[in-house]
Design a protein around this motif. Sequence first.
Motif, PDB file in Angstrom:
ATOM      1  N   PHE A   1      76.162  53.372 -24.586  1.00 21.06           N
ATOM      2  CA  PHE A   1      76.310  52.037 -23.980  1.00 21.06           C
ATOM      3  C   PHE A   1      74.948  51.407 -23.702  1.00 21.06           C
ATOM      4  O   PHE A   1      74.631  51.110 -22.546  1.00 21.06           O
ATOM      5  CB  PHE A   1      77.073  52.128 -22.651  1.00 21.06           C
ATOM      6  N   PRO A   2      74.131  51.193 -24.730  1.00 23.74           N
ATOM      7  CA  PRO A   2      72.756  50.721 -24.453  1.00 23.74           C
ATOM      8  C   PRO A   2      72.701  49.414 -23.667  1.00 23.74           C
ATOM      9  O   PRO A   2      71.895  49.265 -22.764  1.00 23.74           O
ATOM     10  CB  PRO A   2      72.149  50.562 -25.849  1.00 23.74           C
ATOM     11  N   GLU A   3      73.595  48.463 -23.995  1.00 25.13           N
ATOM     12  CA  GLU A   3      73.525  47.185 -23.296  1.00 25.13           C
ATOM     13  C   GLU A   3      73.848  47.333 -21.820  1.00 25.13           C
ATOM     14  O   GLU A   3      73.149  46.819 -20.953  1.00 25.13           O
ATOM     15  CB  GLU A   3      74.516  46.196 -23.911  1.00 25.13           C
ATOM     16  N   LYS A   4      74.919  48.068 -21.557  1.00 26.61           N
ATOM     17  CA  LYS A   4      75.343  48.221 -20.171  1.00 26.61           C
ATOM     18  C   LYS A   4      74.340  49.048 -19.383  1.00 26.61           C
ATOM     19  O   LYS A   4      74.045  48.742 -18.233  1.00 26.61           O
ATOM     20  CB  LYS A   4      76.718  48.871 -20.129  1.00 26.61           C
ATOM     21  N   ALA A   5      73.819  50.100 -20.002  1.00 29.61           N
ATOM     22  CA  ALA A   5      72.880  50.960 -19.288  1.00 29.61           C
ATOM     23  C   ALA A   5      71.606  50.214 -18.923  1.00 29.61           C
ATOM     24  O   ALA A   5      70.893  50.598 -18.007  1.00 29.61           O
ATOM     25  CB  ALA A   5      72.551  52.182 -20.134  1.00 29.61           C
ATOM     26  N   ASN A   6      71.322  49.135 -19.666  1.00 30.94           N
ATOM     27  CA  ASN A   6      70.096  48.393 -19.394  1.00 30.94           C
ATOM     28  C   ASN A   6      70.325  47.111 -18.612  1.00 30.94           C
ATOM     29  O   ASN A   6      69.477  46.234 -18.576  1.00 30.94           O
ATOM     30  CB  ASN A   6      69.362  48.108 -20.702  1.00 30.94           C
ATOM     31  N   GLY A   7      71.485  46.974 -18.012  1.00 28.19           N
ATOM     32  CA  GLY A   7      71.684  45.874 -17.073  1.00 28.19           C
ATOM     33  C   GLY A   7      72.549  44.736 -17.568  1.00 28.19           C
ATOM     34  O   GLY A   7      72.560  43.673 -16.969  1.00 28.19           O
ATOM     35  N   SER A   8      73.280  44.920 -18.660  1.00 31.71           N
ATOM     36  CA  SER A   8      74.177  43.885 -19.202  1.00 31.71           C
ATOM     37  C   SER A   8      73.475  42.520 -19.273  1.00 31.71           C
ATOM     38  O   SER A   8      73.979  41.519 -18.782  1.00 31.71           O
ATOM     39  CB  SER A   8      75.443  43.761 -18.351  1.00 31.71           C
ATOM     40  N   LEU A   9      72.289  42.518 -19.888  1.00 35.62           N
ATOM     41  CA  LEU A   9      71.483  41.292 -19.916  1.00 35.62           C
ATOM     42  C   LEU A   9      72.015  40.314 -20.945  1.00 35.62           C
ATOM     43  O   LEU A   9      72.584  40.699 -21.964  1.00 35.62           O
ATOM     44  CB  LEU A   9      70.029  41.637 -20.243  1.00 35.62           C
ATOM     45  N   ILE A  10      71.818  39.040 -20.666  1.00 39.46           N
ATOM     46  CA  ILE A  10      72.279  38.005 -21.579  1.00 39.46           C
ATOM     47  C   ILE A  10      71.084  37.219 -22.095  1.00 39.46           C
ATOM     48  O   ILE A  10      70.237  36.759 -21.319  1.00 39.46           O
ATOM     49  CB  ILE A  10      73.281  37.077 -20.875  1.00 39.46           C
ATOM     50  N   VAL A  11      71.002  37.116 -23.433  1.00 38.79           N
ATOM     51  CA  VAL A  11      69.866  36.458 -24.055  1.00 38.79           C
ATOM     52  C   VAL A  11      70.341  35.182 -24.740  1.00 38.79           C
ATOM     53  O   VAL A  11      71.290  35.213 -25.516  1.00 38.79           O
ATOM     54  CB  VAL A  11      69.226  37.396 -25.105  1.00 38.79           C
ATOM     55  N   THR A  12      69.711  34.050 -24.408  1.00 40.22           N
ATOM     56  CA  THR A  12      69.966  32.835 -25.190  1.00 40.22           C
ATOM     57  C   THR A  12      68.619  32.265 -25.603  1.00 40.22           C
ATOM     58  O   THR A  12      67.679  32.236 -24.812  1.00 40.22           O
ATOM     59  CB  THR A  12      70.735  31.758 -24.398  1.00 40.22           C
ATOM     60  N   ASN A  13      68.529  31.814 -26.840  1.00 41.39           N
ATOM     61  CA  ASN A  13      67.278  31.306 -27.413  1.00 41.39           C
ATOM     62  C   ASN A  13      66.110  32.264 -27.176  1.00 41.39           C
ATOM     63  O   ASN A  13      65.036  31.869 -26.737  1.00 41.39           O
ATOM     64  CB  ASN A  13      66.921  29.931 -26.832  1.00 41.39           C
ATOM     65  N   ASN A  14      66.356  33.545 -27.432  1.00 40.05           N
ATOM     66  CA  ASN A  14      65.328  34.580 -27.295  1.00 40.05           C
ATOM     67  C   ASN A  14      64.771  34.736 -25.887  1.00 40.05           C
ATOM     68  O   ASN A  14      63.700  35.277 -25.700  1.00 40.05           O
ATOM     69  CB  ASN A  14      64.160  34.312 -28.253  1.00 40.05           C
ATOM     70  N   LYS A  15      65.493  34.200 -24.910  1.00 46.94           N
ATOM     71  CA  LYS A  15      65.036  34.378 -23.531  1.00 46.94           C
ATOM     72  C   LYS A  15      66.126  35.093 -22.738  1.00 46.94           C
ATOM     73  O   LYS A  15      67.301  34.766 -22.878  1.00 46.94           O
ATOM     74  CB  LYS A  15      64.740  33.015 -22.901  1.00 46.94           C
ATOM     75  N   VAL A  16      65.704  36.059 -21.935  1.00 46.89           N
ATOM     76  CA  VAL A  16      66.691  36.706 -21.074  1.00 46.89           C
ATOM     77  C   VAL A  16      66.990  35.759 -19.928  1.00 46.89           C
ATOM     78  O   VAL A  16      66.107  35.404 -19.154  1.00 46.89           O
ATOM     79  CB  VAL A  16      66.157  38.044 -20.521  1.00 46.89           C
ATOM     80  N   VAL A  17      68.247  35.315 -19.854  1.00 49.58           N
ATOM     81  CA  VAL A  17      68.576  34.325 -18.834  1.00 49.58           C
ATOM     82  C   VAL A  17      69.278  34.930 -17.623  1.00 49.58           C
ATOM     83  O   VAL A  17      69.525  34.234 -16.639  1.00 49.58           O
ATOM     84  CB  VAL A  17      69.453  33.182 -19.397  1.00 49.58           C
ATOM     85  N   GLY A  18      69.583  36.207 -17.694  1.00 51.43           N
ATOM     86  CA  GLY A  18      70.211  36.828 -16.534  1.00 51.43           C
ATOM     87  C   GLY A  18      71.044  38.025 -16.923  1.00 51.43           C
ATOM     88  O   GLY A  18      71.093  38.413 -18.092  1.00 51.43           O
ATOM     89  N   SER A  19      71.678  38.614 -15.919  1.00 47.45           N
ATOM     90  CA  SER A  19      72.598  39.713 -16.170  1.00 47.45           C
ATOM     91  C   SER A  19      74.010  39.223 -15.909  1.00 47.45           C
ATOM     92  O   SER A  19      74.254  38.481 -14.955  1.00 47.45           O
ATOM     93  CB  SER A  19      72.284  40.888 -15.252  1.00 47.45           C
ATOM     94  N   GLU A  20      74.892  39.662 -16.770  1.00 48.22           N
ATOM     95  CA  GLU A  20      76.304  39.304 -16.632  1.00 48.22           C
ATOM     96  C   GLU A  20      76.847  39.716 -15.261  1.00 48.22           C
ATOM     97  O   GLU A  20      77.788  39.127 -14.747  1.00 48.22           O
ATOM     98  CB  GLU A  20      77.043  40.050 -17.744  1.00 48.22           C
ATOM     99  N   LEU A  21      76.246  40.758 -14.684  1.00 47.14           N
ATOM    100  CA  LEU A  21      76.790  41.320 -13.455  1.00 47.14           C
ATOM    101  C   LEU A  21      76.184  40.729 -12.191  1.00 47.14           C
ATOM    102  O   LEU A  21      76.739  40.868 -11.108  1.00 47.14           O
ATOM    103  CB  LEU A  21      76.582  42.836 -13.436  1.00 47.14           C
ATOM    104  N   ILE A  22      75.017  40.121 -12.318  1.00 45.77           N
ATOM    105  CA  ILE A  22      74.297  39.682 -11.129  1.00 45.77           C
ATOM    106  C   ILE A  22      74.402  38.164 -10.979  1.00 45.77           C
ATOM    107  O   ILE A  22      74.087  37.424 -11.906  1.00 45.77           O
ATOM    108  CB  ILE A  22      72.802  40.071 -11.229  1.00 45.77           C
ATOM    109  N   GLY A  23      74.838  37.740  -9.821  1.00 46.51           N
ATOM    110  CA  GLY A  23      74.991  36.321  -9.568  1.00 46.51           C
ATOM    111  C   GLY A  23      73.653  35.602  -9.511  1.00 46.51           C
ATOM    112  O   GLY A  23      72.611  36.210  -9.314  1.00 46.51           O
ATOM    113  N   GLN A  24      73.692  34.292  -9.728  1.00 43.46           N
ATOM    114  CA  GLN A  24      72.478  33.480  -9.629  1.00 43.46           C
ATOM    115  C   GLN A  24      72.741  32.294  -8.725  1.00 43.46           C
ATOM    116  O   GLN A  24      73.880  31.908  -8.509  1.00 43.46           O
ATOM    117  CB  GLN A  24      72.067  32.972 -11.017  1.00 43.46           C
ATOM    118  N   ASP A  25      71.640  31.731  -8.241  1.00 45.12           N
ATOM    119  CA  ASP A  25      71.738  30.556  -7.401  1.00 45.12           C
ATOM    120  C   ASP A  25      71.897  29.328  -8.297  1.00 45.12           C
ATOM    121  O   ASP A  25      71.101  29.120  -9.196  1.00 45.12           O
ATOM    122  CB  ASP A  25      70.444  30.457  -6.582  1.00 45.12           C
TER     123      ASP A  25
END
Lengths: 563, 190
Positions: free
Chosen positions: B34-58
């Motif tokens: 589970f490489p994606e999940k083990a590394n924080g379920s990160l979400i990438v758009t336009n080659n930039k990490v914009v956040g984690s699916e699991l962590i809320g943002q303001d």
Amino acid sequence: MTTSDVIQILIFIALIIGLTPILGNYMNKVFSGSKHFMLPVLGGLEKLCYKFIKVNLTEETNWKKYAVGLLMFNFFGFVFLFMIQMFQANLPLNPEKLPNISWHSAFNTAVSFMTNTNWQGYAGETTMSYFVQMLGLTVQNFVSAATGIAVILAVTRGISRKSTDKIGNFWVDLSRSTIYVLLPLSILLSIVFVGQGVVQNFKSYETVHTLKGVEQVLPMGPAASQVAIKQLGTNGGGFFNANSAHPFENPTPFTNFLQILAIFLIPAALTYTYGKMLGSVRQGWIIFSAMFILFLAGLCISLYSEYSGNPVFGNLSHMEGKEVRFGVAGSVLFSVVTTDASCGAVNSMHDSFSPLAGMISMINMMLGEIIFGGVGAGLYGMVVFIILTVFIAGLMVGRTPEYMGKKIGAFEVQMAIIANLVTSFAILVFTAWASVSSYGLSSLNNAGPHGFSEILYAFTSAAGNNGSAFAGLNANTIFYNLSLGIVMLIGRFGVIIPVLAIAGSLAKKNITPSSIGTFRTDNWLFIGLLIGVILIVGGLTYFPAISLGPVIEHLLMNRGIIF
Amino acid sequence: MKTLIISIKIFLFFTILTGILYPLFITGIAQIAFPEKANGSLIVTNNKVVGSELIGQDFDSIIYFSSRPSAVAYNPLPSGGSNYGMTNAKLKELVSERKKQFINYNQLDSITVIPSEMLFASGSGLDPHISVQAALLQVNRIAKARNFNNNQKQKLLQSIKINTEKPEYFLFGQERVNVFLLNLEVDKIK
């Protein structure tokens, strides 16, 4: 409460009852040294351990030597954990370059993890390097749990054997608990956790650019491997500050359910193992039932309290400190289970619970962590209450108290009383001290009776080796780090040593065959008596303190008075 | 003396086993399976990490769905809740402020029942979810701020539906919406 909440609770109950004989049977085989299915897989590891430490596994000791071994082993665990915290900046696996930890916080944490308390005065993600989390905290999560199991095994042998002073080999008990029980279950659980989203890596913290255009730094680390054992070993020390409320530590409702299950799993199954080892499975179920009834009562009161409206907030459901993915019911179930067993992991902030739900958490701990309790610790705490029960019942009907054919004499009762009193003494004296001193009061986050509850909860949690908190209290001060550390030591070894003494003394006695005059300990009457003694002897001591905290807060809240 | 040596040695043994081998073993499996999940379920758009699916943002921006209130303002270092008790006057004040604010911000009727997760802060301070009801109450405001026509507004409602997480395995948890994933979707509406 929705139907799915009720179903979730029912499934939980069914699984605990169903898994108890399965795991209990397996543990009986493991601890009595007979063949079991994990032997071909992990047997080599056990042999390697004995070879390395040069111990003959058939060599058993008396209770004093058993206790000395236990204390020394724990002492080294403490020293090692203390030292690596003091020097973590110079050690590897510290990508965030976290600095060394203050001596008093390091002392508190080392005591806390050694005693299976896992009280945390620090915030994991901003304090501890991966090195300390792994080699320090994870290790203590395993061995402190194994220590608890070792003690209950010694007690069980003390009851079942006759005319001997040998109660077992501490090293063997320790090794078998760790290798055959804690390790395989932790491996299984951590893999499921990662599959659900719990992080497990050695990366440095990830900086992300949020949609709003600001930076957010996400903590990383080998969390899953630690989270699994923190639940299974009833340790409770979170990898992150928010513990199991943190999305990286408890990402989904399913992991939440598994985490709750994992807390009760081993302590519940040990009641069956205990019965099996004593040659009376029924005796195990009797203890299970007493625990179960107390658990259910607490759960009902807590749920009722959390779902009732009040004049302060009206009929709003109380979501302060709770996560949407768990909801109110998933949070309340977790809170009751974690304080019944001396786990102390939290998936919601107990400080923000309604007064009576907070009270149930406290009472669960005050009763001596015997409602399933810590792995091993809950059951040996229960044995203390059983001794008191047969003693009191014996006094009432004028018979010599007996348990499983063993005559209970003055020595056993004295030891049981000591085990009972040291924790109440520690809780009440230190709470009183903190409540009237400026350094005790300056850490408070809430005013009025709830402020007193914060202090009371802290010392109760420490003495019960629970580790959960009314976390508004700022406990990372010299006063709280030291006083809570001392209380944790009293709550752990002030019980273990008298209990081992009881085991040693019982082992020497003969077994008298049961007759018509024997007071039976395997029927509903006994369950009733046992619960009565637990509530009166264990609980009543705290009535004044509870009244000053949550009870008065509840009454004031219902009149709309806030502070 | 013998006991002393044994305790040191067995401590060493278990430190290696449970402190090194076990976490490494789990990390190995996690990174393979589970490489994606083990590394924080990160979400990438336009080659930039914009956040984690699991962590809320303001998301205090008028064009986005708002997250829950957070005691740590969605800064994960460290996570945590307010730890205010129910008889804490500060909590009472915060709740009535948030209520007023939510109603004004979303131009709602003053008698609207606001879902309680929008009034109370979460335990982690990073809760990524809100209830479906809380999302629906924000639709008009966002549609207006983004100058959406009716068709686009329908898409907005549709994206809430798509991003609604059902109870896991039909049993665990309640219906909820991941605010971060929802806002990602909203940005895509043309």
